[in-house]
Design a protein around this motif. Structure first.
Motif: not given
Length: 340
Positions: A215-231, A247-258
């Protein structure tokens, strides 16, 4: 004391629930329910948690009077069935997102919880991500002035996505950033949805660009693409007095666990991951600075559950917010199926 039984034993339980629950003295985990077919060839992990009872007897879990909270962590299609079962047995429910597959199903669960005098809520823990908490801190400080636009990007570079020929991105991924936006700004007055697949239009939903208008004029954009090569920045926020880039802190799915139980490591993000803030202060001077990253606090969901169940406090994840997210996803899925 809340005594918990988990339904399911996937990454969600071991990575995003148990490490936070085990730090809280007001919580006790008694059971982890797994279907017998899910345990075949995968019982080694159970030995990592000797204090829990692993069982494939759902009646044993549901009828145990000590258990007062059921946490549902099954595949999405079973969320509603197990939530309803728990409520029918007089148990409070915390259900992984998506809470349900449709708004109508969510309403059924919330209605039954109200009828039974129980708490049912969604585990929208991603509103306590480190990056979003940093963005929220800057927004809440007011230095940006009246907000004009916020972009939320959760992008990848995964050309293999062309092999994806099924739906599920909206429910599995968009549910997180949509909830973040709605938790901060409320339910939008209108939306414009571009949901489709770049490679497989009409049979997948792995690209989305959703605009939420307020209502106050704010626009929020939510976006995902799998073709973004640069951070790309995870968040971009513009207000009438300034801007903020996170900045992006990285994806949880990329973390390695013992092997073994997940141990929460202290989060120390170097300055390259800090946000960049520029704004005009009250004296008309331009201030530029780096903003340190806040900590992840997934345990906040459980803190709220303790308050809601034992002290009648308000739920932090509101029913209307859950249904608003599902309404947008349902509409987006319809668009993706029509994208041929």
């Amino acid at each position: 004391m809340l005594t918990i039984a988990y339904i399911g034993f996937g990454n969600s339980v071991t990575h995003y629930h148990l490490p936070y629950v085990e730090k809280k003295s007001e919580l006790k985990v008694k059971y982890i329910y797994r279907r017998e077919e899910d345990r075949l060839g995968d019982t080694e992990r159970e030995a990592w948690y000797p204090h829990y009872i692993f069982t494939s007897d759902i009646e044993k879990v549901m009828t145990d009077p000590e258990v007062n909270l059921i946490v549902v962590n099954t595949p999405d299609a079973f969320h509603v069935a197990y939530s309803m079962m728990a409520l029918e047995h007089g148990k409070h429910v915390l259900c992984e997102k998506p809470f349900a597959m449709t708004v109508a199903e969510a309403k059924k669960v919330f209605s039954l919880a109200k009828e039974k005098g129980l708490i049912a809520t969604a585990n929208q823990n991603r509103r306590f991500d480190a990056d979003f908490r940093t963005v929220k801190k800057v927004i809440d400080s007011g230095v940006l002035g009246e907000l004009v636009e916020i972009e939320s990007h959760y992008d990848y570079y995964r050309p293999s996505i062309k092999e994806n020929k099924r739906f599920g991105f909206l429910y599995g991924l968009a549910v997180h950033p949509l909830d973040q936006i709605i938790s901060q700004f409320g339910i939008p007055k209108s939306t414009t949805l571009d949901c489709r697949s770049i490679d497989n239009p009409g049979i997948s939903d792995d690209y989305y660009d959703m605009d939420l208008f307020y209502e106050n004029g704010l626009k929020a954009i939510v976006k995902t693409s799998c073709y973004v090569k640069l951070d790309y920045p995870r968040f971009i926020v513009h207000g009438k007095k300034g801007s903020f880039l996170m900045p992006s802190l990285g994806h949880n799915s990329n973390k390695e666990y013992q092997p073994g139980p997940i141990v929460l490591a202290e989060e120390n993000y170097s300055e390259e991951f800090w946000g960049t803030l520029a704004y005009v202060d009250e004296a008309g001077e331009t201030i530029e600075m780096k903003v340190p990253v806040e900590s992840t606090e997934y345990g906040r969901i459980y803190d709220n559950l303790i308050g809601a169940i034992e002290h009648n406090q308000e739920k932090i994840v509101k029913d209307q917010e859950v249904m608003a997210v599902l309404e947008i996803i349902e509409a987006g899925l319809k668009r993706a199926k029509e994208a041929k």
